[in-house]
Design a protein around this motif. Structure first.
Motif, short mmCIF file in Angstrom:
data_model
loop_
_atom_site.label_atom_id
_atom_site.label_comp_id
_atom_site.label_asym_id
_atom_site.label_seq_id
_atom_site.Cartn_x
_atom_site.Cartn_y
_atom_site.Cartn_z
N ILE A 1 1.00 4.18 -3.01
CA ILE A 1 0.81 5.60 -2.74
C ILE A 1 2.07 6.38 -3.10
O ILE A 1 2.00 7.46 -3.70
CB ILE A 1 0.43 5.81 -1.25
N HIS B 1 0.82 -1.21 0.00
CA HIS B 1 0.00 0.00 0.00
C HIS B 1 0.85 1.25 0.00
O HIS B 1 0.59 2.20 -0.74
CB HIS B 1 -0.93 0.00 1.22
N LEU C 1 -5.68 -3.80 -7.13
CA LEU C 1 -4.79 -3.79 -5.97
C LEU C 1 -5.05 -4.97 -5.04
O LEU C 1 -4.12 -5.63 -4.57
CB LEU C 1 -5.03 -2.51 -5.17
N GLN D 1 -8.27 -5.26 4.12
CA GLN D 1 -7.24 -6.11 4.71
C GLN D 1 -7.25 -6.01 6.23
O GLN D 1 -7.20 -7.02 6.93
CB GLN D 1 -5.91 -5.60 4.20
N SER E 1 -8.63 -1.07 -0.35
CA SER E 1 -8.03 -2.40 -0.19
C SER E 1 -7.34 -2.52 1.17
O SER E 1 -7.34 -3.58 1.79
CB SER E 1 -7.07 -2.70 -1.33
N TRP E 2 -6.78 -1.38 1.67
CA TRP E 2 -6.16 -1.42 2.99
C TRP E 2 -7.21 -1.71 4.05
O TRP E 2 -7.00 -2.55 4.93
CB TRP E 2 -5.47 -0.08 3.26
N PHE F 1 -2.47 -7.89 -4.17
CA PHE F 1 -2.16 -8.15 -2.78
C PHE F 1 -2.37 -9.61 -2.42
O PHE F 1 -1.54 -10.23 -1.76
CB PHE F 1 -3.02 -7.27 -1.88
N SER G 1 -8.99 -0.33 -7.38
CA SER G 1 -9.16 -0.96 -6.08
C SER G 1 -9.16 -2.48 -6.20
O SER G 1 -8.49 -3.19 -5.44
CB SER G 1 -10.47 -0.44 -5.49
N THR H 1 -6.44 2.34 -2.92
CA THR H 1 -5.51 1.92 -1.89
C THR H 1 -6.19 1.90 -0.54
O THR H 1 -6.06 0.95 0.24
CB THR H 1 -4.29 2.87 -1.85
#
Lengths: 226, 226, 226, 226
Positions: C118, C114, D203, C205, C201-202, D207, D200, C198
């Motif tokens: 960025i 991530h 990614l 997670q 998806s962060w 990941f 998104s 980002t």
């Protein structure tokens, strides 16, 4: 499972609240837009507006009683209801919920999740945008040096704001008008989030499905059809 | 596990830093907005501002010492702390962290992840927007040919920027004012990312849950309730 | 596995191309911004610009040869390289790749995915924005009736465009200037997509990780630290 | 599986409809942009426009018959087709589908899902933006007090709207022009959703793949190559 009195009230009262919300919005719209209407019609609209609001207040009170909570706690835990009671133009947020409540007891065919999210987002944003454009028009049209002087201007401004495009050829000049515009911006951000999030999750789902099928047979792209 | 001295310092000092940040912002706001206040009050505000900054500097120094790193390395590895020390108006980013630190040791009920992200994003962006509007107002109001001459103008400009709408009916004209506006834009982009990302991940989660349940019994849409 | 000649060329040549790209951008910037510089310096800049471009063209030719493809096919399959050869100001897209190639053979610590996305998005967009503001300035500053007359104006315009805010207090008036602005808008859209994607998806997670841990012990929110 | 008559019609007719759509757009463009062309050429364009529309109407009628549904039901269940029949400038939405239908029977190499979504979104938005700029130009150029007086202006306005930047240096002034602009905004929102959602999900996929591989060997970042 047995249903609590509060849940039963919300179930039976959902349609009533929905109708009251639409009446509120409609009577408010007629009063704001109908400058040339006879005073009697405009007074009737005002009466309908207040009657709708009384329904909202009654519903709020009954739900407080059924919840068994004290006032300060109820106001805090139901802050969204409280805000919507004070600013009934934000009611459209609740229309969706009323529809959901009614729909849930019809057992009819339900839209797929993605279509439902987009539909709800679209309906809410349209109604909120309508309410916002009315409030803006009422606030701005008589202000000195205002850009937004016709209802068409207010609608155009609201659309540019909801899409976060914001040309700025028209802009509110009164503090209250700007506050309403900030509310419309917040709706626009939420709409953007809904559109983008829905697209993103739909894509991920199509992708997951494609990964499970043998290659050369990928009907994923046709899922986007109406 | 045993707690490092640095972690213990950060835990005990979190609330102190949070209070200092709020004092910094409040005294800065009073000084910028209170043109007509007596000189004594404005001087007091300046003193509070500097005292808060001294707290930040002290904390920075102590943490450097406790980390056992040399200055150049500490400045580099803690670049965000360094930036925030030099530009204390960006402190609100850290208020969230302070709240988190305090909250983590109370074992009270924690918000769900999505609500937490939206709350943190909202609080950070509101505070940063407040700081940005103050700085913009201080910078622009005396510039020749400026659009932004009242604090209301600065707030309105900040709101249109944070939502990435950007009407442009008002715009900064000084280089420093434009630099501040670019910072506000960056906050707006981050807010947009937070709103959209939260919505997207919430949707995916609702969807995953719906997939596990039998059809005809899909309470997913009611998860959006407050 | 054995490395193809093309892959080996790309690996060895990555750093050379990166340096040439930076030289191209730097010499272009000096030439555009340095009106008052002596003619000799400006001529030197022009020479560096052309020399850098010659390096790009040479690299393109060598890669065509090593790929063993005919010209028409190579131009088509490497369309992005072709575009970047014709419009070298778009080179920054490739600087990231060069960095990646060099980095991949150092086996140093790599950023988390991530942070990497960025960082890359930020670096690319900053460099492209810099190139765009230079091109806009060169194009617009001498146009009759232009808004963008100083380099500061061009930078401000570029920033408002990249964040998709777009105040419109300044706007290009020449067709070529508008074309450059459209390119900057495309970068802005991509940046928005990167930030939002980002974040989304962060969040997903963090959420997946929280779901695996026992409640009351959720360190998810601290993952956002630098 | 045996193919229904409707599916066979759609399969064979896809290419015909795609050509008719392009002819419609092309003849409309020539008529709108070609003020100075001889009357005979402009009449020919009008004829081509009407002939294309007749093809659309015929296709709509045949599909109604093959579907075996009554008119009111068909109009409702195929509302998107109905809208596109009434407003043929929205046809580009369907060109993508036609391409898909043709492509599905060629068994050629298919693009990866993410590239496909971006390509389709790009093509649709480009064609819709082209149609929108033509309609805006036709509507606005003769309006009193209009900003958008050349076709270049209309294209520039459309680009700023599609990217949701919206400078507002130019803006439509007629109600119909504003309605067209709102349609373009909706396309812009959809484009933003497509870009962000694709990024998104891409990614998340990278990941997931990285998580499966041993560390120190992460080729994820190179997936972004053309």
């Amino acid at each position: 499972m047995t249903e609590s009195p509060l849940a039963r009230w919300e179930r039976y009262n959902g349609a009533v609240l929905g109708v009251a919300s639409l009446l509120y919005l409609a009577s408010y719209a007629v009063r704001v837009l109908g400058h040339g209407l006879p005073a009697a019609v405009r007074d009737l609209c005002l009466a309908v507006t207040f009657a709708s609001w009384a329904v909202f207040a009654l519903d709020y009170g009954v739900r407080r009683r059924l919840s068994g909570q004290r006032w300060p706690r109820f106001v805090r835990t139901h802050w969204l209801d409280t805000v919507v009671l004070v600013l009934p133009l934000l009611r459209p947020v609740r229309i969706v919920q009323a529809y959901e409540t009614v729909q849930a007891h019809h057992d009819g065919p339900r839209l797929a999740l993605h279509a439902r999210v987009i539909t709800y987002a679209g309906v809410s944003v349209t109604l909120l945008g309508f309410a916002g454009s009315l409030a803006l028009y009422q606030q701005e049209r008589t202000a000195p040096g205002a850009d937004i002087v016709t209802y068409g201007d207010a609608v155009w401004f609201t659309c540019t704001t909801l899409s976060t495009v914001g040309y700025g050829d028209l802009a509110p000049v009164t503090p209250l008008g700007r506050l309403i515009a900030v509310g419309v911006m917040a709706c626009g951000l939420a709409l953007l989030g809904a559109v983008t999030g829905t697209f993103s999750s739909w894509l991920l789902q199509v992708f997951a499905r494609e990964g499970e099928r043998p290659p050369g047979n990928s009907p994923g792209a046709s899922d986007g059809k109406d």
